[in-house]
Design a protein around this motif. Structure first.
Motif, PDB file in Angstrom:
ATOM      1  N   ASN A 119      55.581  27.385  35.775  1.00  0.00           N
ATOM      2  CA  ASN A 119      56.397  28.335  36.534  1.00  0.00           C
ATOM      3  C   ASN A 119      56.893  27.768  37.854  1.00  0.00           C
ATOM      4  N   ILE A 143      59.744  25.402  37.150  1.00  0.00           N
ATOM      5  CA  ILE A 143      60.898  26.169  36.673  1.00  0.00           C
ATOM      6  C   ILE A 143      61.595  26.848  37.848  1.00  0.00           C
ATOM      7  N   ALA A 163      65.374  26.123  39.066  1.00  0.00           N
ATOM      8  CA  ALA A 163      66.349  27.211  39.160  1.00  0.00           C
ATOM      9  C   ALA A 163      67.001  27.229  40.530  1.00  0.00           C
ATOM     10  N   ALA A 168      59.373  33.570  36.423  1.00  0.00           N
ATOM     11  CA  ALA A 168      58.598  32.454  36.951  1.00  0.00           C
ATOM     12  C   ALA A 168      58.043  32.815  38.318  1.00  0.00           C
ATOM     13  N   MET A 189      69.006  34.136  31.370  1.00  0.00           N
ATOM     14  CA  MET A 189      69.673  32.849  31.538  1.00  0.00           C
ATOM     15  C   MET A 189      70.298  32.758  32.917  1.00  0.00           C
ATOM     16  N   LEU A 194      70.188  27.366  32.489  1.00  0.00           N
ATOM     17  CA  LEU A 194      68.729  27.408  32.432  1.00  0.00           C
ATOM     18  C   LEU A 194      68.337  28.623  31.615  1.00  0.00           C
ATOM     19  N   VAL A 195      67.452  28.423  30.641  1.00  0.00           N
ATOM     20  CA  VAL A 195      67.041  29.530  29.777  1.00  0.00           C
ATOM     21  C   VAL A 195      65.574  29.331  29.397  1.00  0.00           C
ATOM     22  N   PRO A 196      64.742  30.388  29.423  1.00  0.00           N
ATOM     23  CA  PRO A 196      63.354  30.242  28.979  1.00  0.00           C
ATOM     24  C   PRO A 196      63.293  29.868  27.501  1.00  0.00           C
ATOM     25  N   SER A 215      61.298  34.380  25.038  1.00  0.00           N
ATOM     26  CA  SER A 215      61.493  35.612  25.803  1.00  0.00           C
ATOM     27  C   SER A 215      60.501  36.695  25.407  1.00  0.00           C
ATOM     28  N   VAL A 238      56.759  32.897  31.602  1.00  0.00           N
ATOM     29  CA  VAL A 238      57.874  32.010  31.233  1.00  0.00           C
ATOM     30  C   VAL A 238      57.334  30.721  30.625  1.00  0.00           C
ATOM     31  N   THR A 261      57.704  27.715  29.808  1.00  0.00           N
ATOM     32  CA  THR A 261      58.569  26.578  29.504  1.00  0.00           C
ATOM     33  C   THR A 261      60.020  27.038  29.518  1.00  0.00           C
ATOM     34  N   ALA A 262      60.890  26.222  30.072  1.00  0.00           N
ATOM     35  CA  ALA A 262      62.320  26.553  30.124  1.00  0.00           C
ATOM     36  C   ALA A 262      63.140  25.325  29.754  1.00  0.00           C
TER      37      ALA A 262
END
Length: 345
Positions: A115, A118, A122, A142, A200, A209-211, A214, A219, A221-222
């Protein structure tokens, strides 16, 4: 503030002590600053090396200050030259990476674990935005949302467009005043959907960026997705959700007439999202019983006996924003972004 050009707070403090003096010896400087001799000697030496002080000849340790319009301007120009050189290197590296992107499929997707990493990635992606950020907001997070993201606040101030689609459940997790209202007041465009298939962030249609999952409570891993058909598909999903969402608009006092502006504007805006009554009451910081009373009073002032009638009255008076019809050419653009040919008439 001046640490960007290499000056610490103690540097500025000692340099400022020379204001209004011609020159000072070590004993005088110590009296004016109150610093111990050893530490003061180190600061004076560093200020002389940086060109802010000049050590005068003679047996006594005597210094005079170089005027800030000369010394500081020289330091600022050096920093500007360093930044310009760094920009040239960054541009060259960016062009190099863009020229080679797509040569290997593995270069198109990065996998980020944890997290903290991530959240940092982000923030990095957001701050790289130049024109537009599109995002879909839904749990999990995250970092738990509490206030408006600092990157969004900065970018909105620079004129970057933010469009956000919030899943209804996400609104219950954001603070109304310090997060949602703060973003909307700065220019964020927001819409609400009952359910979103994934969350996203898409920046300037060039990176997303997307997990990875879902359906998990964390979260974990992304994926960072660079320009490819998958990124086009994400943009198409966002556009579809944006077209189908209900606008989240919090009108200001000048937009309302005949209603107690601030609280009723919030109540109306949240009602249009479909949030449960108890969730709305919590967001407004009132008890459920108080919420029910406020809602009854509002319906009475609108001359409505049902919520449906109240909704019609609110829409007629322009107190809430209704979604517009999407032009046909934008629907074709959705298909093109997904990698499919535009339909022929």
């Amino acid at each position: 503030m001046l640490d960007i050009i290499g000056l610490s707070e103690i540097d500025v403090y000692v340099y400022d002590a020379f204001a209004g003096t011609g020159s000072m010896n070590l004993a005088e400087i110590r009296r004016r600053t109150g610093l111990p001799r050893q530490r003061l000697m180190r600061v004076l030496r560093e200020l002389a090396e940086k060109g802010l002080l000049t050590k005068l000849p003679g047996p006594a340790e005597t210094y005079s200050a170089v005027r800030p319009e000369i010394a500081l301007e020289a330091m600022i120009r050096r920093k500007e030259q360093e930044l310009a050189s760094a920009r040239l290197i960054a541009d060259r590296l960016r062009d190099r990476y863009q020229a080679t992107s797509g040569e290997r499929p593995v270069d198109l997707i990065e996998v980020i674990h944890g997290n903290t990493l991530i959240a940092e990635r982000a923030d990095q992606l957001l701050r790289s935005a130049e024109q537009e950020v599109d995002f879909v907001d839904k749990p999990p997070y995250a970092q738990t949302p509490s206030v408006l993201h600092p990157a969004e606040r900065d970018l909105l101030g620079r004129g970057v467009r933010f469009r956000g689609v919030y899943e209804r459940s996400a609104l219950e997790l954001h603070d109304l005043s310090s997060d949602l209202e703060a973003g909307l007041a700065l220019g964020e465009e927001a819409r609400v959907v009952t359910s979103a298939p994934l969350k996203m962030i898409v920046v300037d249609q060039r990176i997303g960026l997307v997990p990875l999952r879902s359906d998990l409570p964390d979260v974990g891993t992304a994926l960072v997705i660079h320009q490819c058909a998958l990124l086009d598909a994400l943009s198409a999903v966002f556009t579809f959700l944006w077209q189908s969402g209900l606008p989240l608009h919090l009108p200001g006092p000048d937009e309302l007439t005949g209603v107690a502006a601030t609280d009723d504007a919030r109540l109306l805006a949240l009602l249009t999202t479909g949030l449960p009554d108890r969730s709305i009451a919590k967001q407004l910081g009132m008890s459920y019983r108080t919420f029910q009373r406020r809602l009854r009073d509002l319906m009475t002032s609108l001359g409505a006996t049902t919520r449906f009638q109240a909704g019609l009255q609110v829409a007629t008076r322009g107190w809430v924003t209704l979604p517009g019809t999407q032009p046909a050419h934008e629907e074709e653009d959705v298909i093109e972004r997904a990698g499919s040919p535009s339909p022929r008439p």
